[in-house]
Design an enzyme around this catalytic site. Structure first.
Site, mmCIF file in Angstrom:
data_model
loop_
_atom_site.group_PDB
_atom_site.id
_atom_site.type_symbol
_atom_site.label_atom_id
_atom_site.label_comp_id
_atom_site.label_asym_id
_atom_site.label_seq_id
_atom_site.Cartn_x
_atom_site.Cartn_y
_atom_site.Cartn_z
ATOM 1 N N SER A 1 0.857 -1.188 0.000
ATOM 2 C CA SER A 1 0.000 0.000 0.000
ATOM 3 C C SER A 1 0.887 1.230 0.000
ATOM 4 O O SER A 1 2.022 1.187 0.502
ATOM 5 C CB SER A 1 -0.896 0.016 1.251
ATOM 6 O OG SER A 1 -1.550 1.259 1.406
ATOM 7 N N TYR B 1 -1.340 -0.555 10.809
ATOM 8 C CA TYR B 1 -1.553 -0.930 9.405
ATOM 9 C C TYR B 1 -0.408 -0.424 8.535
ATOM 10 O O TYR B 1 0.174 -1.187 7.749
ATOM 11 C CB TYR B 1 -2.880 -0.363 8.903
ATOM 12 C CG TYR B 1 -3.089 -0.585 7.415
ATOM 13 C CD1 TYR B 1 -3.340 -1.865 6.930
ATOM 14 C CD2 TYR B 1 -3.014 0.470 6.509
ATOM 15 C CE1 TYR B 1 -3.516 -2.084 5.563
ATOM 16 C CE2 TYR B 1 -3.191 0.259 5.150
ATOM 17 C CZ TYR B 1 -3.443 -1.020 4.685
ATOM 18 O OH TYR B 1 -3.602 -1.238 3.343
#
Length: 273
Positions: free
Chosen positions: A143, A156
């Site tokens: 990501s 995350y």
């Protein structure tokens, strides 16, 4: 569109979102599939559709990859069924959102087990087999969050920073082999990523089908990194290289405050797939 005919691909998190998009895209390009996710029902439904539409050969493996025993069980099942994997797509992922110290710890720990430990275990087992056979490919879905610290998505972003570093290092280790490794770095994607919370996905989130199609084309072209979401995602990655870590954390924290991630709550949702 590059063909993947003659390839057997294993996709984690295949029951929905980007994983489902990968399954549909690869089936349309001629690949045989091994679909992995928690929900047998969702996987069987998807498999039935792809078998009918594309006459795809599909193996369904229900597994909770946050359980450390799951990757080993998957590899054992593949060996028993004599299925060799040519392309491993580590797509399954999750992330906690909200202030770290005032939100439950468990989702953060689960995200480390899924995003980091399971990914690394599958790469070691399946990638090792690829190296023995002399060919194969690995796509790790990371990501743009992995390029900088992200307050209110602290764990995350940290897991995706691991995936970024791990994948780049592994790609270099395997540079002179026939096993190729690529990291995919999408920005916001229109999925159910924030299901179970009051957090909302960015209004400019791109469809998961774009992520799957573009990243597969990038892999087929021999790239080691893919930004399938667009130029803005590349810009975020570039900025993180230029700014100080403190400045990058401040900017991403301000963005997440404006998104309301500093006061996220829980909501009731149907059981996850």
């Amino acid at each position: 569109m590059h063909s993947f005919a003659g390839t057997t691909a294993l996709i984690t998190g295949a029951s929905k979102g980007i994983g489902e998009a990968y399954a549909r895209e690869l089936a349309s390009r001629g690949a045989a599939l091994v679909l992995v996710a928690r929900s047998t029902q969702a996987l069987e439904k998807l498999a039935a559709t792809l078998r009918q539409t594309h006459r795809s050969q599909i193996v369904v493996l229900a597994a909770d990859l946050s359980d450390r025993a799951a990757p080993h069980a998957i590899v054992d099942t593949l060996a028993e069924q004599r299925v060799e994997i040519d392309l491993l797509i580590n797509n399954a992922g999750m992330g906690a959102v909200g202030p770290f110290l005032t939100r439950p710890l468990a989702p953060n720990v689960d995200s480390v087990e899924l995003n980091v430990t399971a990914l690394m275990s599958l790469v070691h087992s399946i990638g090792g087999r690829m190296l023995e056979r002399g060919h194969g490919g690995i796509i790790n879905v990371s990501s743009v969050a992995g390029f900088q610290p992200m307050p209110f998505q602290a764990s995350y972003a940290a897991t995706k920073a691991f995936v970024l570093s791990f994948t780049e290092a592994l790609a270099e280790e395997l540079r002179d082999t026939a096993v190729r490794v690529m990291a995919v770095h999408p920005g916001p994607v229109a999925t159910g990523f924030f299901d179970g919370t009051t957090a909302k996905m960015h209004t400019r989130a791109v469809p998961p089908e774009r992520i799957a199609a573009k990243s597969l084309d990038d892999f087929a072209c021999g790239r080691e990194i893919s930004f399938p979401g667009g130029l803005s995602d590349r810009g975020i990655a570039f900025a993180s290289r230029v700014l100080s870590r403190k400045r990058a954390a401040r900017l991403s924290g301000n963005l997440n405050r404006r998104a309301g991630f500093d006061h996220v709550g829980d909501v009731d949702t149907p059981a996850a797939a």
